[in-house]
Design an enzyme around this catalytic site. Structure first.
Site, short mmCIF file in Angstrom:
data_model
loop_
_atom_site.label_atom_id
_atom_site.label_comp_id
_atom_site.label_asym_id
_atom_site.label_seq_id
_atom_site.Cartn_x
_atom_site.Cartn_y
_atom_site.Cartn_z
CG PHE A 80 -0.20 -0.35 2.50
CD1 PHE A 80 0.43 0.61 3.26
CD2 PHE A 80 -0.15 -1.67 2.93
CE1 PHE A 80 1.10 0.28 4.42
CE2 PHE A 80 0.51 -2.01 4.09
CZ PHE A 80 1.14 -1.03 4.85
CE1 TYR A 81 4.21 1.38 3.71
CE2 TYR A 81 6.43 0.88 3.03
CZ TYR A 81 5.48 0.96 4.01
OH TYR A 81 5.83 0.65 5.31
N GLY A 82 1.83 3.69 -1.88
CA GLY A 82 1.62 4.32 -3.16
C GLY A 82 0.59 3.60 -3.98
#
Length: 361
Positions: A80-82
């Protein structure tokens, strides 16, 4: 070249890594939400301005090149990093290894996942854990194997033991090699070890301004059980570098403007910690960042500081901090600073307990 290395724990006890890891989160956009009235609501972007690939690649490469032969760089990413952006973290990682394929064997890649697709809400169902791992592998495009997978937060709908059983099955299928934990307490670590002794690492926040009794208990429990601690935000989300003196020092839209510790009145009081640590660092001829990283590293040979940087020079500064030796006198002086300056503000938002915040690092 740095010299300090360590071994991971559990089933990965034969894996040698640099004593300081490299977090990739700040290299890409991250949509950050919090739970309000039972619903997740967007309130900021973690990184308002994207970082060019060439800067990110230079930073990653510099850290790997600084390691001694045989040691791997522990790189930490997240599903979910980006999420949903073209500059998504996993896609960035894939582009790096497409450009530098020979570096794949020099990296130990850890990725957090286990959320609902395109959401920050954890979903511990077997179906979603399979989906999350497959999604990560899809984004990596075969450029790098997934070494360690960890659920960013465990879904209370499912027992820890059930989630670990699913992850053990995925390891047996060859989807990834090792299991990690994230944002868990000491009692949970002990339960996890009993159910899955092969658990290799636990990721928690550790820094001179995030060092609660629970943090100490997790570190001690992991030492007892032979599990590594991956200590994220060792620089207090940048505050302990001394570069952040007022909320406006953050870019507009930076999520840290919303955190309790960075509110103006709290920031003024908390800066007393930075001033005191900076004086100690100056006497040792190192930076404030290196002092904080060295202090985190000194929590134990199994504790691996996880700073993040998209600047090659800063990355080298950070990993050199892991080589700094602090004397017993240094540690005692730092302890006196921390005991005499109480941190103002919680880790996230005072109005919402940490366990209600779907924020991870």
């Amino acid at each position: 070249m740095v010299s300090k290395t360590t071994k991971l724990g559990g089933a990965a006890s034969d894996v040698v890594i640099g004593k300081t890891a490299h977090g990739l989160m700040m290299m890409t956009f991250v949509v950050v939400s919090r739970l309000i009235g039972g619903k997740l609501k967007l309130f900021a972007r973690w990184k308002p301005t994207p970082v060019p690939d060439e800067d990110c690649f230079a930073s990653i490469k510099a850290g790997i090149d600084a390691l001694p032969p045989g040691a791997k760089m522990f790189l930490n990413s997240g599903e979910f990093y980006g999420q949903g952006e073209t500059t998504a973290n996993l896609e960035l990682v894939a582009r790096f290894f497409e450009k530098y394929p020979s570096y794949a064997d020099k990296v130990f890649l850890s990725v957090k996942g286990g959320n609902k697709l395109h959401s920050l809400q954890p979903d511990g169902s077997p179906e979603n854990l399979h989906r999350s791992v497959d999604y990560i592998l899809e984004k990596l495009r075969g450029t790098k194997s997934l070494d360690l997978f960890e659920c960013a937060r465990y879904d209370p709908t499912y027992t820890l033991e059930d989630s670990l059983k699913v992850l053990q099955g995925l390891v047996q299928e060859g989807k990834f090699k090792y299991i990690g934990l994230s944002e868990v307490g000491a009692a949970t670590v002990r339960r996890a070890h009993k159910a899955a002794p092969e658990v290799a690492a636990v990721e928690i926040e550790v820094s001179p301004w995030s060092y609660t009794q629970e943090t100490k208990d997790v570190i001690a429990t992991c030492a007892e059980l032979g599990i590594s601690v991956v200590a994220y935000s060792p620089l207090g989300r940048g505050f302990l570098t001394g570069q952040i003196k007022k909320p406006e020092d953050f870019e507009e839209g930076d999520f840290r403007r919303n955190l309790s510790r960075f509110q103006e009145e709290n920031l003024k009081r908390n800066f007393a910690i930075v001033d005191a640590l900076t004086e100690i660092a100056k006497r040792k001829g190192i930076t404030s960042a290196q002092l904080s990283i060295a202090w985190v590293s000194a929590r134990g040979p199994h504790v691996v500081p996880l700073p993040g940087s998209s600047n090659a020079k800063r990355t080298l500064e950070n990993i050199a901090g892991g080589d700094v030796e602090l004397s017993s006198e240094d540690l005692s002086e730092i302890d006196r600073v921390l005991s005499s300056h109480v941190v103002k503000g919680g880790r996230y938002v005072d109005a919402v307990p940490d366990e209600k915040l779907y924020l991870w690092g």
